[in-house]
Scaffold this motif. Structure first.
Motif, PDB file in Angstrom:
ATOM      1  N   ASP A 147      -0.123  42.298  78.681  1.00  0.00           N
ATOM      2  CA  ASP A 147      -0.570  41.264  79.618  1.00  0.00           C
ATOM      3  C   ASP A 147      -1.865  41.633  80.330  1.00  0.00           C
ATOM      4  O   ASP A 147      -2.178  41.092  81.395  1.00  0.00           O
ATOM      5  CB  ASP A 147       0.535  40.926  80.625  1.00  0.00           C
ATOM      6  CG  ASP A 147       1.104  42.154  81.316  1.00  0.00           C
ATOM      7  OD1 ASP A 147       0.786  43.289  80.896  1.00  0.00           O
ATOM      8  OD2 ASP A 147       1.883  41.992  82.274  1.00  0.00           O
ATOM      9  N   GLY A 148      -2.631  42.542  79.736  1.00  0.00           N
ATOM     10  CA  GLY A 148      -3.967  42.816  80.232  1.00  0.00           C
ATOM     11  C   GLY A 148      -4.058  43.759  81.403  1.00  0.00           C
ATOM     12  O   GLY A 148      -5.128  43.877  82.013  1.00  0.00           O
ATOM     13  N   ARG A 149      -2.975  44.462  81.740  1.00  0.00           N
ATOM     14  CA  ARG A 149      -3.031  45.475  82.786  1.00  0.00           C
ATOM     15  C   ARG A 149      -3.253  46.852  82.154  1.00  0.00           C
ATOM     16  O   ARG A 149      -3.296  46.986  80.932  1.00  0.00           O
ATOM     17  CB  ARG A 149      -1.728  45.464  83.598  1.00  0.00           C
ATOM     18  CG  ARG A 149      -1.460  44.160  84.339  1.00  0.00           C
ATOM     19  CD  ARG A 149      -2.544  43.835  85.363  1.00  0.00           C
ATOM     20  NE  ARG A 149      -2.705  44.894  86.333  1.00  0.00           N
ATOM     21  CZ  ARG A 149      -1.970  45.024  87.444  1.00  0.00           C
ATOM     22  NH1 ARG A 149      -1.038  44.100  87.724  1.00  0.00           N
ATOM     23  NH2 ARG A 149      -2.174  46.015  88.287  1.00  0.00           N
ATOM     24  N   TYR A 150      -3.377  47.881  82.993  1.00  0.00           N
ATOM     25  CA  TYR A 150      -3.606  49.230  82.486  1.00  0.00           C
ATOM     26  C   TYR A 150      -2.618  50.211  83.095  1.00  0.00           C
ATOM     27  O   TYR A 150      -2.237  50.078  84.272  1.00  0.00           O
ATOM     28  CB  TYR A 150      -5.033  49.693  82.792  1.00  0.00           C
ATOM     29  CG  TYR A 150      -6.077  48.964  81.986  1.00  0.00           C
ATOM     30  CD1 TYR A 150      -6.456  49.413  80.727  1.00  0.00           C
ATOM     31  CD2 TYR A 150      -6.674  47.810  82.484  1.00  0.00           C
ATOM     32  CE1 TYR A 150      -7.409  48.740  79.981  1.00  0.00           C
ATOM     33  CE2 TYR A 150      -7.631  47.128  81.752  1.00  0.00           C
ATOM     34  CZ  TYR A 150      -7.997  47.589  80.506  1.00  0.00           C
ATOM     35  OH  TYR A 150      -8.927  46.918  79.761  1.00  0.00           O
ATOM     36  N   TRP A 208       2.853  59.110  85.428  1.00  0.00           N
ATOM     37  CA  TRP A 208       2.093  57.937  85.018  1.00  0.00           C
ATOM     38  C   TRP A 208       1.942  57.042  86.241  1.00  0.00           C
ATOM     39  O   TRP A 208       2.626  57.220  87.245  1.00  0.00           O
ATOM     40  CB  TRP A 208       2.804  57.172  83.895  1.00  0.00           C
ATOM     41  CG  TRP A 208       4.084  56.534  84.365  1.00  0.00           C
ATOM     42  CD1 TRP A 208       5.306  57.136  84.467  1.00  0.00           C
ATOM     43  CD2 TRP A 208       4.249  55.192  84.842  1.00  0.00           C
ATOM     44  NE1 TRP A 208       6.236  56.257  84.986  1.00  0.00           N
ATOM     45  CE2 TRP A 208       5.612  55.055  85.213  1.00  0.00           C
ATOM     46  CE3 TRP A 208       3.391  54.108  84.987  1.00  0.00           C
ATOM     47  CZ2 TRP A 208       6.120  53.865  85.735  1.00  0.00           C
ATOM     48  CZ3 TRP A 208       3.897  52.919  85.498  1.00  0.00           C
ATOM     49  CH2 TRP A 208       5.257  52.810  85.849  1.00  0.00           C
ATOM     50  N   ALA A 209       1.050  56.080  86.166  1.00  0.00           N
ATOM     51  CA  ALA A 209       0.861  55.145  87.270  1.00  0.00           C
ATOM     52  C   ALA A 209       0.233  53.875  86.750  1.00  0.00           C
ATOM     53  O   ALA A 209      -0.495  53.871  85.747  1.00  0.00           O
ATOM     54  CB  ALA A 209      -0.010  55.747  88.364  1.00  0.00           C
ATOM     55  N   VAL A 210       0.506  52.789  87.456  1.00  0.00           N
ATOM     56  CA  VAL A 210      -0.169  51.530  87.198  1.00  0.00           C
ATOM     57  C   VAL A 210      -1.577  51.616  87.776  1.00  0.00           C
ATOM     58  O   VAL A 210      -1.786  52.158  88.860  1.00  0.00           O
ATOM     59  CB  VAL A 210       0.585  50.357  87.857  1.00  0.00           C
ATOM     60  CG1 VAL A 210      -0.176  49.046  87.652  1.00  0.00           C
ATOM     61  CG2 VAL A 210       2.000  50.259  87.304  1.00  0.00           C
ATOM     62  N   VAL A 211      -2.561  51.118  87.059  1.00  0.00           N
ATOM     63  CA  VAL A 211      -3.920  51.014  87.596  1.00  0.00           C
ATOM     64  C   VAL A 211      -3.933  49.807  88.537  1.00  0.00           C
ATOM     65  O   VAL A 211      -3.882  48.661  88.091  1.00  0.00           O
ATOM     66  CB  VAL A 211      -4.953  50.859  86.471  1.00  0.00           C
ATOM     67  CG1 VAL A 211      -6.348  50.644  87.046  1.00  0.00           C
ATOM     68  CG2 VAL A 211      -4.941  52.093  85.575  1.00  0.00           C
ATOM     69  N   GLN A 212      -3.966  50.063  89.835  1.00  0.00           N
ATOM     70  CA  GLN A 212      -3.818  49.009  90.832  1.00  0.00           C
ATOM     71  C   GLN A 212      -5.159  48.489  91.325  1.00  0.00           C
ATOM     72  O   GLN A 212      -6.130  49.246  91.431  1.00  0.00           O
ATOM     73  CB  GLN A 212      -3.022  49.540  92.033  1.00  0.00           C
ATOM     74  CG  GLN A 212      -1.604  49.953  91.705  1.00  0.00           C
ATOM     75  CD  GLN A 212      -0.764  50.210  92.949  1.00  0.00           C
ATOM     76  OE1 GLN A 212       0.392  49.827  92.992  1.00  0.00           O
ATOM     77  NE2 GLN A 212      -1.322  50.850  93.952  1.00  0.00           N
ATOM     78  N   ASP A 213      -5.183  47.196  91.660  1.00  0.00           N
ATOM     79  CA  ASP A 213      -6.363  46.646  92.306  1.00  0.00           C
ATOM     80  C   ASP A 213      -6.248  46.855  93.814  1.00  0.00           C
ATOM     81  O   ASP A 213      -5.247  47.388  94.320  1.00  0.00           O
ATOM     82  CB  ASP A 213      -6.561  45.176  91.946  1.00  0.00           C
ATOM     83  CG  ASP A 213      -5.395  44.284  92.365  1.00  0.00           C
ATOM     84  OD1 ASP A 213      -4.726  44.583  93.386  1.00  0.00           O
ATOM     85  OD2 ASP A 213      -5.144  43.268  91.688  1.00  0.00           O
ATOM     86  N   SER A 214      -7.282  46.463  94.561  1.00  0.00           N
ATOM     87  CA  SER A 214      -7.320  46.750  95.990  1.00  0.00           C
ATOM     88  C   SER A 214      -6.194  46.057  96.757  1.00  0.00           C
ATOM     89  O   SER A 214      -5.660  46.611  97.730  1.00  0.00           O
ATOM     90  CB  SER A 214      -8.676  46.339  96.572  1.00  0.00           C
ATOM     91  OG  SER A 214      -8.976  44.990  96.250  1.00  0.00           O
TER      92      SER A 214
END
Length: 409
Positions: A254-257, A327-333
């Motif tokens: 779904d386009g996340r990292y 591991w971690a989700v690449v989060q936005d601000s």
């Protein structure tokens, strides 16, 4: 002990973010911080309409994060340092302070008579702190800088995140990025200097440069380059280590990292494969040793890409949570501002704006004991001029005279 610097007085003659963010941290820690601003224009940051293409909200005059972050908890006075009538006020503020913070360049400090000798003449015990671009000695001592130049570009971070095939170097990920990191370095240095003065009786002179902070942030690469005798080669690899497919960032369906940081690949590889539906590769001889992973890195990366890329973020997160690898989700601000761990640990803090409405700010990362951090909004421009000067003993007649002389706002 949630305000260990209570009773410490800090005088700040600085603008923008680098040094003011240090003042904000010291205020968070309990210090009384008085910010001196130009009586007409104020801190130059008050005029920033955009940062990295985003509106700052300074025109709203209610709650502008670009001002609130590096200035919360302070009191502001408008004082024209170039007017003779302002000098007695400045001298008295210096006399009453424990710490003097500035990011003015040497020539400007000398012109305004706020260099070390002048300040120490008034208060021999004051801790004198300069935030600079490139240090107070050397060929660039008079050169101005921002974090984009001194910290990010010259300090090695930009090169470190820029692929060799890129047409331009990478931008900083956030406004004030190096400034805020540097501000923490200044605050830590001030705390150490306060302790040193208490134990030895000697006040320190501190200089923290954005370049030095940048080099400290990239020291692993810098130190290895110094040992190697030249710049480190860039590896054209999708992972952060050329022999480890379980490091680096992978895109979900779904386009996340997702960022993997499993630094012991042979340990985590079987577990990852079982969890992510590719158990047939768990004990594949190609991937059981570091040598094998190095020789077959492209195949291993493709397996990980497929496993993560065929699933949405929520499913990947659910499966990886069963494992032991970091591991971690690449989060936005927005996600960072609502991160459960930050909220639970009191690192996202509510503050009331000038209208009494609840707002939120990121707290400094240091948590003292179990105290709950209480933040106060940043001052409006020169908001406390009369208040602070009355505390110095000035009466209404004197305040009026200073205003007519252009010495104060």
């Amino acid at each position: 002990m949630d305000r260990p610097l209570a009773g410490v007085r800090v005088l700040e003659v600085a603008q923008f973010t680098f040094v003011p963010s240090a003042g904000a941290v010291l205020a968070d820690w309990g210090a009384e911080v008085i910010k001196i601003e130009n009586p007409i224009t104020g801190d130059g940051q008050r005029g920033l309409a955009t940062v990295l293409g985003h509106g700052t909200g300074v025109d709203s005059a209610v709650f502008a994060p670009v001002i609130e972050g590096p200035n919360r908890g302070k009191r502001s006075i408008g004082l024209e340092l170039g007017v003779a009538q302002a000098r007695p006020v400045l001298d008295e503020l210096i006399r009453r302070s424990d710490v003097f913070l500035t990011n003015y360049l040497p020539t400007a400090r000398a012109k305004l008579h706020i260099d070390l000798d002048e300040v120490r003449r008034i208060n021999p015990d004051i801790i004198y702190v300069t935030g600079s671009g490139f240090g107070t000695t050397g060929p660039d001592r008079e050169s101005g800088a921002y974090d984009a130049t001194a910290f990010w570009a010259r300090g090695g971070s930009a090169d470190g995140v820029t692929p060799s095939c890129a047409e331009q170097s990478a931008y900083m990920p956030a406004g004030g990025y190096g400034d805020n990191i540097g501000g923490m370095a200044i605050a830590g240095g001030v705390a150490a200097a306060l302790y040193g003065r208490r134990t030895t009786g000697e006040p320190s002179v501190l200089d923290i440069s954005l370049l030095a902070v940048g080099a400290w942030a990239t020291q692993y690469s810098v130190n290895m380059a110094l040992q190697a005798g030249g710049p480190l080669p860039k590896f054209e690899c999708k992972t952060q280590a050329p022999c480890n497919p379980l490091t680096g960032s992978y895109r979900t369906a779904d386009g996340r990292y997702i960022q993997l940081a499993m630094l012991q690949p042979t340990r985590h590889w079987p577990e990852f494969c079982r969890l992510m539906g590719c158990a047939e590769y768990a004990f594949d001889e190609r991937f059981t040793t570091l040598e094998g992973l190095t020789e077959n890195i492209d195949a291993a990366v493709e397996i990980v890409e497929t496993a993560i890329g065929s699933r949405p973020l929520a499913e990947c997160a659910r499966l990886l949570d069963y494992g032991t690898g970091p591991w971690a989700v690449v989060q936005d601000s927005w996600e960072v501002g609502n991160d459960e761990a930050l909220v639970a640990n009191g690192r996202i803090v509510e503050v009331r704006d000038c209208r009494g409405q609840a707002q939120k700010l990121v707290a400094n990362p240091v948590k003292f004991d179990d105290g709950e951090l209480s933040l106060h909004r940043a001052p409006k421009f020169a908001e406390h001029t009369d208040e602070v000067l009355r505390e110095l003993g000035l009466d209404d007649e004197t305040l009026t005279e200073l205003k007519f002389a252009g010495a104060i706002t």
